[in-house]
Design a protein around this motif. Structure first.
Motif, PDB file in Angstrom:
ATOM      1  N   LEU A  57     -35.687  94.725  16.908  1.00  0.00           N
ATOM      2  CA  LEU A  57     -36.517  95.640  16.598  1.00  0.00           C
ATOM      3  C   LEU A  57     -37.475  96.113  17.783  1.00  0.00           C
ATOM      4  CD1 LEU A  57     -37.982  96.786  14.161  1.00  0.00           C
ATOM      5  CD2 LEU A  57     -39.549  94.995  14.053  1.00  0.00           C
ATOM      6  N   ALA A  58     -37.884  95.152  18.806  1.00  0.00           N
ATOM      7  CA  ALA A  58     -38.578  95.646  19.909  1.00  0.00           C
ATOM      8  C   ALA A  58     -37.579  96.643  20.838  1.00  0.00           C
ATOM      9  CB  ALA A  58     -38.841  94.512  20.893  1.00  0.00           C
ATOM     10  N   CYS A  59     -36.489  96.403  20.585  1.00  0.00           N
ATOM     11  CA  CYS A  59     -35.317  97.213  21.717  1.00  0.00           C
ATOM     12  C   CYS A  59     -34.936  98.419  20.872  1.00  0.00           C
ATOM     13  CB  CYS A  59     -34.134  96.548  21.994  1.00  0.00           C
ATOM     14  SG  CYS A  59     -34.177  94.889  23.043  1.00  0.00           S
ATOM     15  N   ALA A  60     -35.318  98.766  19.678  1.00  0.00           N
ATOM     16  CA  ALA A  60     -34.958  99.666  18.828  1.00  0.00           C
ATOM     17  C   ALA A  60     -35.586 101.097  19.603  1.00  0.00           C
ATOM     18  CB  ALA A  60     -35.357  99.547  17.412  1.00  0.00           C
ATOM     19  N   SER A  61     -36.664 101.197  20.126  1.00  0.00           N
ATOM     20  CA  SER A  61     -37.182 102.164  20.670  1.00  0.00           C
ATOM     21  C   SER A  61     -37.034 102.275  22.294  1.00  0.00           C
ATOM     22  CB  SER A  61     -38.783 102.071  20.543  1.00  0.00           C
ATOM     23  OG  SER A  61     -39.351 100.978  21.237  1.00  0.00           O
ATOM     24  N   GLN A  62     -35.998 101.445  22.702  1.00  0.00           N
ATOM     25  CA  GLN A  62     -35.739 101.590  24.191  1.00  0.00           C
ATOM     26  C   GLN A  62     -34.420 101.628  24.659  1.00  0.00           C
ATOM     27  OE1 GLN A  62     -37.825  98.275  26.422  1.00  0.00           O
ATOM     28  NE2 GLN A  62     -39.335  98.225  24.707  1.00  0.00           N
ATOM     29  N   LEU A  63     -33.567 101.961  23.707  1.00  0.00           N
ATOM     30  CA  LEU A  63     -32.059 102.184  23.984  1.00  0.00           C
ATOM     31  C   LEU A  63     -31.900 103.449  24.770  1.00  0.00           C
ATOM     32  CD1 LEU A  63     -30.660 101.644  20.277  1.00  0.00           C
ATOM     33  CD2 LEU A  63     -30.596  99.924  22.335  1.00  0.00           C
ATOM     34  N   ARG A  64     -30.958 103.261  25.661  1.00  0.00           N
ATOM     35  CA  ARG A  64     -30.657 104.428  26.452  1.00  0.00           C
ATOM     36  C   ARG A  64     -29.989 105.467  25.669  1.00  0.00           C
ATOM     37  NH1 ARG A  64     -27.381 103.109  32.025  1.00  0.00           N
ATOM     38  NH2 ARG A  64     -29.285 101.820  32.245  1.00  0.00           N
ATOM     39  N   ASN A  65     -29.171 105.569  24.904  1.00  0.00           N
ATOM     40  CA  ASN A  65     -28.578 106.328  24.041  1.00  0.00           C
ATOM     41  C   ASN A  65     -28.812 105.941  22.480  1.00  0.00           C
ATOM     42  OD1 ASN A  65     -27.244 108.417  25.954  1.00  0.00           O
ATOM     43  ND2 ASN A  65     -25.929 106.657  26.307  1.00  0.00           N
ATOM     44  N   PRO A  66     -30.099 106.257  21.898  1.00  0.00           N
ATOM     45  CA  PRO A  66     -30.482 105.604  20.684  1.00  0.00           C
ATOM     46  C   PRO A  66     -29.630 106.921  19.633  1.00  0.00           C
ATOM     47  CG  PRO A  66     -32.126 107.062  21.647  1.00  0.00           C
ATOM     48  CD  PRO A  66     -31.119 107.012  22.751  1.00  0.00           C
ATOM     49  N   VAL A  67     -29.767 106.351  18.503  1.00  0.00           N
ATOM     50  CA  VAL A  67     -29.343 107.084  17.529  1.00  0.00           C
ATOM     51  C   VAL A  67     -30.462 108.152  17.186  1.00  0.00           C
ATOM     52  CG1 VAL A  67     -28.359 107.319  15.029  1.00  0.00           C
ATOM     53  CG2 VAL A  67     -27.691 105.463  16.322  1.00  0.00           C
ATOM     54  N   VAL A  68     -31.454 107.710  16.920  1.00  0.00           N
ATOM     55  CA  VAL A  68     -32.598 108.424  16.642  1.00  0.00           C
ATOM     56  C   VAL A  68     -33.703 108.344  17.923  1.00  0.00           C
ATOM     57  CG1 VAL A  68     -34.669 109.291  15.368  1.00  0.00           C
ATOM     58  CG2 VAL A  68     -32.379 108.739  14.269  1.00  0.00           C
ATOM     59  N   PRO A  69     -34.041 109.114  18.963  1.00  0.00           N
ATOM     60  CA  PRO A  69     -34.801 108.836  20.114  1.00  0.00           C
ATOM     61  C   PRO A  69     -36.104 108.524  19.478  1.00  0.00           C
ATOM     62  CG  PRO A  69     -33.644 110.907  20.262  1.00  0.00           C
ATOM     63  CD  PRO A  69     -33.397 110.506  18.971  1.00  0.00           C
ATOM     64  N   ALA A  70     -36.969 107.613  20.143  1.00  0.00           N
ATOM     65  CA  ALA A  70     -38.487 107.449  19.887  1.00  0.00           C
ATOM     66  C   ALA A  70     -39.020 108.544  20.789  1.00  0.00           C
ATOM     67  CB  ALA A  70     -38.628 105.988  20.927  1.00  0.00           C
ATOM     68  N   PRO A  71     -40.465 108.815  20.132  1.00  0.00           N
ATOM     69  CA  PRO A  71     -41.064 110.134  20.502  1.00  0.00           C
ATOM     70  C   PRO A  71     -41.366 110.085  22.132  1.00  0.00           C
ATOM     71  CG  PRO A  71     -42.117 109.046  18.599  1.00  0.00           C
ATOM     72  CD  PRO A  71     -41.012 108.132  19.253  1.00  0.00           C
ATOM     73  N   ALA A  72     -41.451 108.664  22.676  1.00  0.00           N
ATOM     74  CA  ALA A  72     -41.565 109.030  24.318  1.00  0.00           C
ATOM     75  C   ALA A  72     -40.251 109.343  24.860  1.00  0.00           C
ATOM     76  CB  ALA A  72     -41.968 107.414  24.629  1.00  0.00           C
TER      77      ALA A  72
END
Length: 290
Positions: free
Chosen positions: A54-69
């Motif tokens: 859960l903590a890493c979900a917003s820090q992936l290099r190539n996410p499925v859905v990017p975090a706002p940052a």
């Protein structure tokens, strides 16, 4: 003008509500989409600055859905310097130019076809099925063929993409305009015949004004079709600039953050083009303002 402002502001209310709901749902949807890949990344032994999926979900290099940052960083990275041929603003301008030229070609072609369809029932019966069939051919398949064909006649670069965009966009213009030309009040047509008006006068004074609302409705559909056609043409042919070229390059590089930023630019461009058609409609048909 002042009487129009309250209704316009009231029309913005539902749009703002949808925007607020979408913004509120974005973060939980992003976490839900990325938690699985984040868990698999942690299980593979990759070194991340986080301990749980859960903590890493917003820090992936190539996410499925990017975090706002991540979206903000991608926006800055792809938007600067503004005048660079590698930056999105420059490429948006290229795609916008192709789209507008394609829309112009589609409008001229569509209006010409509409006049023929209205003037001759025999022409309509003979050609309308073929016009419908032309829209069933996937643009991904026809774009390279048209590019090669046009290249044999020295038509290269900017123009082939505009022609491909026009190929997709002319049909709604032709159908909408033909319907508009036939929408004139029969009593008014009888009145024109009573005054022995010529066919040209009937079209100029009655049929064309009556067709304008239908034409602009068709143009709003056509401009979005032309935008899609331009982007697909850039992807399917040899292109050195444009949103389609950037989508293809970043897709091959698996840069999902860049893809989301490019799609955002494309959405803003589409909304802007429709807004331009709306502004043109208000200027050309001031009597139809509500």
């Amino acid at each position: 003008m002042t009487a129009l402002r309250p209704s316009r502001m009231a029309g913005l209310g539902p749009m703002l509500i949808v925007a607020v709901i979408a913004a509120a749902l974005y973060w939980p949807l992003m976490l839900a989409a990325n938690v699985g890949p984040a868990g698999r990344t942690l299980a593979s032994g990759a070194e991340l600055d986080c301990q749980t999926a859960l903590a890493c979900a917003s820090q992936l290099r190539n996410p499925v859905v990017p975090a706002p940052a991540q979206l903000a960083q991608g926006f800055v990275r792809l938007s600067t310097p503004v005048t660079s041929p590698l930056a999105l603003p420059y490429n948006v301008g290229v795609t916008a130019g192709e789209t507008l030229l394609g829309l112009l070609l589609a409008t001229v072609t569509g209006i010409g076809l509409a006049l023929l369809l209205v003037a001759s029932r025999a022409f309509e019966r003979a050609t309308l099925p073929w016009l419908v069939a032309s829209q069933t051919v996937p643009v991904v398949a026809i774009a390279p063929m048209l590019a090669v064909l046009l290249g044999q006649y020295g038509v290269q670069g900017f123009l082939p993409k505009a022609i491909i965009a026009a190929y997709i966009a002319f049909f709604p213009v032709a159908v909408g305009m033909s319907r508009g030309l036939r929408s004139a009040d029969p009593l008014h047509l009888d009145l024109m015949r009573t005054y022995h008006a010529s066919s040209a006068q009937t079209y100029r004074l009655l049929r064309f004004p009556a067709s304008l609302p239908h034409l602009f409705t068709a143009l709003k559909v056509a401009v979005t079709s032309a935008l899609v056609g331009s982007i697909v043409a850039e992807i399917s042919t040899i292109s050195f600039s444009g949103l389609g070229k950037m989508l293809a390059e970043n897709s091959r590089a698996s840069d999902t953050v860049a893809l989301w930023v490019i799609m955002g630019y494309g959405a803003v461009l589409g909304v802007t083009l429709v807004a331009l058609v709306n502004a043109l409609e208000r200027w050309v048909t001031p009597w139809s303002r509500r």
